[in-house]
Design a protein around this motif. Structure first.
Motif, PDB file in Angstrom:
ATOM      1  N   THR A  69       0.843  -1.256   0.047  1.00  0.00           N
ATOM      2  CA  THR A  69      -0.172   0.046   0.020  1.00  0.00           C
ATOM      3  C   THR A  69       0.707   1.356  -0.118  1.00  0.00           C
ATOM      4  OG1 THR A  69      -1.482  -1.171   1.389  1.00  0.00           O
ATOM      5  CG2 THR A  69      -2.003   1.128   1.035  1.00  0.00           C
ATOM      6  N   PRO A  70       0.976   1.758  -1.273  1.00  0.00           N
ATOM      7  CA  PRO A  70       1.638   3.340  -1.214  1.00  0.00           C
ATOM      8  C   PRO A  70       0.846   4.441  -0.400  1.00  0.00           C
ATOM      9  CG  PRO A  70       0.606   2.786  -3.330  1.00  0.00           C
ATOM     10  CD  PRO A  70       0.001   1.685  -2.606  1.00  0.00           C
ATOM     11  N   ILE A  71       1.629   5.355  -0.061  1.00  0.00           N
ATOM     12  CA  ILE A  71       0.923   6.507   0.280  1.00  0.00           C
ATOM     13  C   ILE A  71       1.189   7.504  -0.894  1.00  0.00           C
ATOM     14  CG2 ILE A  71       1.114   8.462   2.131  1.00  0.00           C
ATOM     15  CD1 ILE A  71       2.155   6.493   3.901  1.00  0.00           C
ATOM     16  N   VAL A  72       0.037   8.194  -1.578  1.00  0.00           N
ATOM     17  CA  VAL A  72       0.224   8.896  -2.526  1.00  0.00           C
ATOM     18  C   VAL A  72      -0.012  10.467  -2.114  1.00  0.00           C
ATOM     19  CG1 VAL A  72      -1.065   9.392  -4.662  1.00  0.00           C
ATOM     20  CG2 VAL A  72      -0.585   6.998  -3.864  1.00  0.00           C
ATOM     21  N   LEU A  73       0.909  11.354  -2.895  1.00  0.00           N
ATOM     22  CA  LEU A  73       0.725  12.596  -2.767  1.00  0.00           C
ATOM     23  C   LEU A  73       0.426  13.299  -4.062  1.00  0.00           C
ATOM     24  CD1 LEU A  73       0.965  15.255  -0.917  1.00  0.00           C
ATOM     25  CD2 LEU A  73       3.214  15.311  -1.354  1.00  0.00           C
ATOM     26  N   HIS A  74      -0.549  14.098  -4.404  1.00  0.00           N
ATOM     27  CA  HIS A  74      -0.638  14.408  -5.816  1.00  0.00           C
ATOM     28  C   HIS A  74      -0.918  16.116  -5.738  1.00  0.00           C
ATOM     29  CE1 HIS A  74      -5.020  15.902  -5.782  1.00  0.00           C
ATOM     30  NE2 HIS A  74      -5.097  14.837  -4.812  1.00  0.00           N
ATOM     31  N   GLY A  75      -0.212  16.580  -6.751  1.00  0.00           N
ATOM     32  CA  GLY A  75      -0.267  17.892  -7.206  1.00  0.00           C
ATOM     33  C   GLY A  75      -1.430  18.372  -7.945  1.00  0.00           C
ATOM     34  N   GLY A  76      -1.509  19.415  -8.403  1.00  0.00           N
ATOM     35  CA  GLY A  76      -2.719  19.923  -9.243  1.00  0.00           C
ATOM     36  C   GLY A  76      -2.380  21.319  -9.952  1.00  0.00           C
ATOM     37  N   GLY A  77      -1.046  21.898  -9.913  1.00  0.00           N
ATOM     38  CA  GLY A  77      -0.650  23.056 -10.398  1.00  0.00           C
ATOM     39  C   GLY A  77      -1.234  23.296 -11.912  1.00  0.00           C
ATOM     40  N   PRO A  78      -1.075  22.492 -12.825  1.00  0.00           N
ATOM     41  CA  PRO A  78      -1.422  22.999 -14.207  1.00  0.00           C
ATOM     42  C   PRO A  78      -3.191  23.046 -14.415  1.00  0.00           C
ATOM     43  CG  PRO A  78      -0.153  20.902 -14.215  1.00  0.00           C
ATOM     44  CD  PRO A  78      -0.393  21.346 -12.861  1.00  0.00           C
ATOM     45  N   GLN A  79      -3.830  22.086 -13.266  1.00  0.00           N
ATOM     46  CA  GLN A  79      -5.216  22.462 -13.504  1.00  0.00           C
ATOM     47  C   GLN A  79      -5.584  23.913 -12.846  1.00  0.00           C
ATOM     48  OE1 GLN A  79      -3.519  19.558 -12.768  1.00  0.00           O
ATOM     49  NE2 GLN A  79      -4.654  17.810 -13.285  1.00  0.00           N
ATOM     50  N   LEU A  80      -4.848  23.946 -11.787  1.00  0.00           N
ATOM     51  CA  LEU A  80      -5.207  25.310 -11.035  1.00  0.00           C
ATOM     52  C   LEU A  80      -4.885  26.636 -11.818  1.00  0.00           C
ATOM     53  CD1 LEU A  80      -5.996  26.681  -8.577  1.00  0.00           C
ATOM     54  CD2 LEU A  80      -3.652  26.613  -7.416  1.00  0.00           C
ATOM     55  N   ASP A  81      -3.659  26.513 -12.565  1.00  0.00           N
ATOM     56  CA  ASP A  81      -3.480  27.618 -13.474  1.00  0.00           C
ATOM     57  C   ASP A  81      -4.690  27.642 -14.610  1.00  0.00           C
ATOM     58  OD1 ASP A  81      -0.956  28.019 -12.660  1.00  0.00           O
ATOM     59  OD2 ASP A  81      -0.045  26.735 -14.019  1.00  0.00           O
ATOM     60  N   VAL A  82      -5.215  26.601 -15.207  1.00  0.00           N
ATOM     61  CA  VAL A  82      -6.252  26.645 -16.097  1.00  0.00           C
ATOM     62  C   VAL A  82      -7.365  27.374 -15.352  1.00  0.00           C
ATOM     63  CG1 VAL A  82      -7.862  25.394 -17.452  1.00  0.00           C
ATOM     64  CG2 VAL A  82      -5.598  24.905 -17.620  1.00  0.00           C
ATOM     65  N   HIS A  83      -7.873  26.686 -14.253  1.00  0.00           N
ATOM     66  CA  HIS A  83      -8.915  27.293 -13.452  1.00  0.00           C
ATOM     67  C   HIS A  83      -8.848  28.825 -13.106  1.00  0.00           C
ATOM     68  CE1 HIS A  83     -12.221  26.626 -10.439  1.00  0.00           C
ATOM     69  NE2 HIS A  83     -11.707  27.852 -10.005  1.00  0.00           N
ATOM     70  N   LEU A  84      -7.464  29.322 -12.712  1.00  0.00           N
ATOM     71  CA  LEU A  84      -7.593  30.728 -12.392  1.00  0.00           C
ATOM     72  C   LEU A  84      -7.643  31.495 -13.582  1.00  0.00           C
ATOM     73  CD1 LEU A  84      -4.332  30.467 -10.005  1.00  0.00           C
ATOM     74  CD2 LEU A  84      -6.770  30.804  -9.399  1.00  0.00           C
ATOM     75  N   ALA A  85      -7.028  31.016 -14.645  1.00  0.00           N
ATOM     76  CA  ALA A  85      -7.210  31.877 -15.947  1.00  0.00           C
ATOM     77  C   ALA A  85      -8.687  32.105 -16.282  1.00  0.00           C
ATOM     78  CB  ALA A  85      -6.397  31.195 -16.960  1.00  0.00           C
ATOM     79  N   MET A  86      -9.386  30.846 -16.183  1.00  0.00           N
ATOM     80  CA  MET A  86     -10.727  30.909 -16.751  1.00  0.00           C
ATOM     81  C   MET A  86     -11.674  31.831 -15.912  1.00  0.00           C
ATOM     82  SD  MET A  86     -11.557  27.289 -18.565  1.00  0.00           S
ATOM     83  CE  MET A  86     -12.681  26.863 -17.224  1.00  0.00           C
ATOM     84  N   SER A  87     -11.452  31.654 -14.567  1.00  0.00           N
ATOM     85  CA  SER A  87     -12.104  32.746 -13.676  1.00  0.00           C
ATOM     86  C   SER A  87     -11.485  34.066 -13.490  1.00  0.00           C
ATOM     87  CB  SER A  87     -12.360  31.907 -12.167  1.00  0.00           C
ATOM     88  OG  SER A  87     -11.866  30.626 -12.225  1.00  0.00           O
ATOM     89  N   GLU A  88     -10.656  34.131 -14.232  1.00  0.00           N
ATOM     90  CA  GLU A  88      -9.935  35.511 -14.337  1.00  0.00           C
ATOM     91  C   GLU A  88      -9.596  35.996 -12.815  1.00  0.00           C
ATOM     92  OE1 GLU A  88     -12.410  38.146 -16.382  1.00  0.00           O
ATOM     93  OE2 GLU A  88     -11.899  37.108 -18.304  1.00  0.00           O
ATOM     94  N   ILE A  89      -9.050  35.036 -12.251  1.00  0.00           N
ATOM     95  CA  ILE A  89      -8.536  35.369 -10.983  1.00  0.00           C
ATOM     96  C   ILE A  89      -6.908  35.673 -10.941  1.00  0.00           C
ATOM     97  CG2 ILE A  89      -7.934  34.573  -8.482  1.00  0.00           C
ATOM     98  CD1 ILE A  89     -10.446  32.669  -8.760  1.00  0.00           C
ATOM     99  N   GLU A  90      -6.536  36.745 -10.561  1.00  0.00           N
ATOM    100  CA  GLU A  90      -4.978  37.275 -10.527  1.00  0.00           C
ATOM    101  C   GLU A  90      -4.204  36.243  -9.754  1.00  0.00           C
ATOM    102  OE1 GLU A  90      -3.635  40.376 -11.751  1.00  0.00           O
ATOM    103  OE2 GLU A  90      -5.396  40.666 -13.148  1.00  0.00           O
ATOM    104  N   SER A  91      -3.081  35.754 -10.185  1.00  0.00           N
ATOM    105  CA  SER A  91      -2.126  35.264  -9.351  1.00  0.00           C
ATOM    106  C   SER A  91      -0.639  35.421  -9.562  1.00  0.00           C
ATOM    107  CB  SER A  91      -2.467  33.740  -9.100  1.00  0.00           C
ATOM    108  OG  SER A  91      -1.705  32.675  -9.810  1.00  0.00           O
ATOM    109  N   GLU A  92       0.109  35.665  -8.764  1.00  0.00           N
ATOM    110  CA  GLU A  92       1.500  35.676  -9.107  1.00  0.00           C
ATOM    111  C   GLU A  92       2.330  34.760  -8.256  1.00  0.00           C
ATOM    112  OE1 GLU A  92       3.478  39.391  -7.832  1.00  0.00           O
ATOM    113  OE2 GLU A  92       2.351  39.711  -6.379  1.00  0.00           O
ATOM    114  N   LYS A  93       3.769  34.402  -8.868  1.00  0.00           N
ATOM    115  CA  LYS A  93       4.415  33.513  -8.051  1.00  0.00           C
ATOM    116  C   LYS A  93       5.785  34.520  -7.455  1.00  0.00           C
ATOM    117  CE  LYS A  93       3.333  29.213  -9.736  1.00  0.00           C
ATOM    118  NZ  LYS A  93       3.925  27.860 -10.175  1.00  0.00           N
ATOM    119  N   ILE A  94       6.003  34.316  -6.234  1.00  0.00           N
ATOM    120  CA  ILE A  94       7.312  35.107  -5.784  1.00  0.00           C
ATOM    121  C   ILE A  94       8.067  33.950  -5.324  1.00  0.00           C
ATOM    122  CG2 ILE A  94       8.396  36.691  -4.229  1.00  0.00           C
ATOM    123  CD1 ILE A  94       5.625  37.967  -4.066  1.00  0.00           C
ATOM    124  N   ASP A  95       9.444  33.834  -5.777  1.00  0.00           N
ATOM    125  CA  ASP A  95      10.482  32.719  -5.246  1.00  0.00           C
ATOM    126  C   ASP A  95       9.847  31.372  -5.522  1.00  0.00           C
ATOM    127  OD1 ASP A  95      11.559  35.157  -4.065  1.00  0.00           O
ATOM    128  OD2 ASP A  95      10.626  34.679  -2.145  1.00  0.00           O
TER     129      ASP A  95
END
Ligand code: ARG
Length: 441
Positions: A69-95
């Motif tokens: 039984t593995p312990i799984v950790l998943h991301g979702g960065g690309p999906q979040l990018d799409v969602h933010l762009a579609m909902s026109e929510i501004e987000s920036e990255k620092i460091d």
């Protein structure tokens, strides 16, 4: 589309084609030796969830079916990018950190939860139980609320919660959301979350499922294995190792520095995972802390008893008395724990690889490759011989520039192109007396 049963059948078939049952059983045993929740931490990027959900679910279900039984950790960065762009929510990255306003946090929670449910359901469709832990698995603290908003650094993992899920027979599926003191949900960097999880779980395997199938060399080919103790400095000094790869290597080194020496990292695709885990040769890149390979040019520097023990164990035969005394040593390559060695002798002006031995417990650790590369760097022109039952013959055939079979011996060479010298060496090599008792007639 293939049914679940068919898909798993394919994995089994794939495994049995490439490997013998012994190999699979060896690894199954090895991975089952530790506490059930310490088998593996598997990190799955958002892009894999988007593009390879079915394969991922089938591979995870397969592991569960063989009792792991593995312990799984998943991301979702690309999906979040799409969602933010579609909902026109501004987000920036620092460091490299996503500044997380309340709106971004709401979006992140919605997106990561949706990803989590998708993976959980895909696994359940395979007939295996999975349990989503979208929050509450990680404790976190704000990194700098003014600067980054709701971004947290993990401080602890609720192992009890994860273990109870594993014990209940389900695969725990975690997201990169944490909880700060007071109960505020915070967004976490995926690398930091992986680190915390690995630190707490101390798994035998740390697995990254990626599209590329592994870490790539300058030609775009998957690097088979990396032994950090002997390869790290050198890799980092190569100009083809670009910044993305440097970051990954550093991240992996951090993970391994915080783990037991037995732990290894594998980077592979979802569909190659079973082959990576259950065969010696694997399918992907394996990175371990590894061992330093020493090079000795005098017999007096070598622990001859340990070397003989290694060779005898690896070949399953007894060395003739005074074996090493008959060799004029050029170089002996020996790993720190005497689990891998190569002995190169000088013979009438030729470099002759007399013994190449990898202990059973070190098979599949990339030792053969590391020792071999060190040796070839020092002796680019090399000859050696082997019997037909030598388990390294397939490896030798790949590495050699040429080979010739005479009687019970196959003589191999590398880096020598002068025909007369090859003929001369052939004669010398085939006339050498056997070095094992069992081969004396
Ligand atoms: N099956 C072994 C493991 O997972 C060895 C894998 C070797 N993989 C490789 N890419 N060289 O520990």
């Amino acid at each position: 589309m293939a049914s679940n049963r068919e898909m798993r059948q394919t994995i089994v078939q794939l495994l049995s084609n490439v490997s013998d049952g012994n190999e699979i059983r060896t690894y199954l045993r090895r991975f089952s030796e530790v506490d059930k929740s310490r088998f593996a931490v598997i990190k799955i990027g958002g892009a894999i969830l988007r593009d390879r959900l079915e394969e991922t679910a089938a591979s995870l279900a397969f592991l569960h079916e063989v009792g792991l039984t593995p312990i799984v950790l998943h991301g979702g960065g690309p999906q979040l990018d799409v969602h933010l762009a579609m909902s026109e929510i501004e987000s920036e990255k620092i460091d490299g950190l996503r500044v997380t306003t309340p709106k971004v946090l709401d979006a992140a929670r919605a997106v990561f939860t949706a990803q989590n449910i998708e993976l959980v359901e895909a696994i359940r469709k395979q007939g295996v139980d999975a349990h989503g832990l979208t929050q509450g698995a990680f404790d976190a603290r704000y990194i700098d609320q003014e600067k980054y908003g709701f971004v947290g650094e993990p401080t602890d993992v609720h192992l009890d919660l994860i273990r109870s899920i594993v014990d209940s027979g389900a695969i725990p599926i975690l997201t990169c959301l944490g909880v700060a003191p007071g109960g505020q949900l915070v967004n976490m960097n995926a690398d930091a979350a992986t680190r915390q999880l690995v630190h707490s779980v101390q798994p035998m395997k740390i697995i990254f499922l990626v599209d590329s199938g592994g870490l790539l060399d300058q030609g775009g080919h998957v690097i088979d294995s990396i032994n950090l103790a002997s390869d790290y400095e050198e890799l980092m000094a190569q100009n083809w190792v670009h910044s993305g790869m440097r970051l990954k290597l550093n991240e992996i080194k951090r993970l391994l520095d915080d783990s037991s020496p037995m732990t290894s990292v594998s980077i592979t695709t979802p569909s190659a995972l079973a082959r990576e885990l259950f065969t010696h040769t694997g399918a992907g890149t394996m990175v371990r802390k590894g061992e330093v390979i020493h090079r000795y040019s005098e017999w007096s520097q070598v622990d001859q008893r340990r070397l003989a023990e290694l060779i005898e164990a690896a070949f399953g035969k007894t060395l003739v008395a005074g074996w090493h005394g008959q060799l004029s040593l050029l170089s002996a390559y020996v790993s720190d724990t005497y689990r891998a060695a190569a002995v190169v002798a000088e013979m009438d002006g030729f470099s002759y690889l007399d013994k190449f031995a990898i202990h059973e417990t070190a098979r599949g650790e990339g030792f053969a490759r590391t020792v071999w590369d060190h040796m070839i760097r020092d002796s680019p022109k090399l000859f050696w011989r082997s019997r037909s039952d030598n388990s390294f013959n397939a490896f030798y055939e790949k590495e050699a520039d040429g080979l010739m079979r005479t009687g019970q011996w196959t003589v191999f060479w590398k880096g020598e192109h002068d025909f007369d010298r090859i003929a001369m060496a052939m004669k010398i090599m085939t006339d050498l007396p056997p070095s094992f008792e069992e081969d004396l007639t």
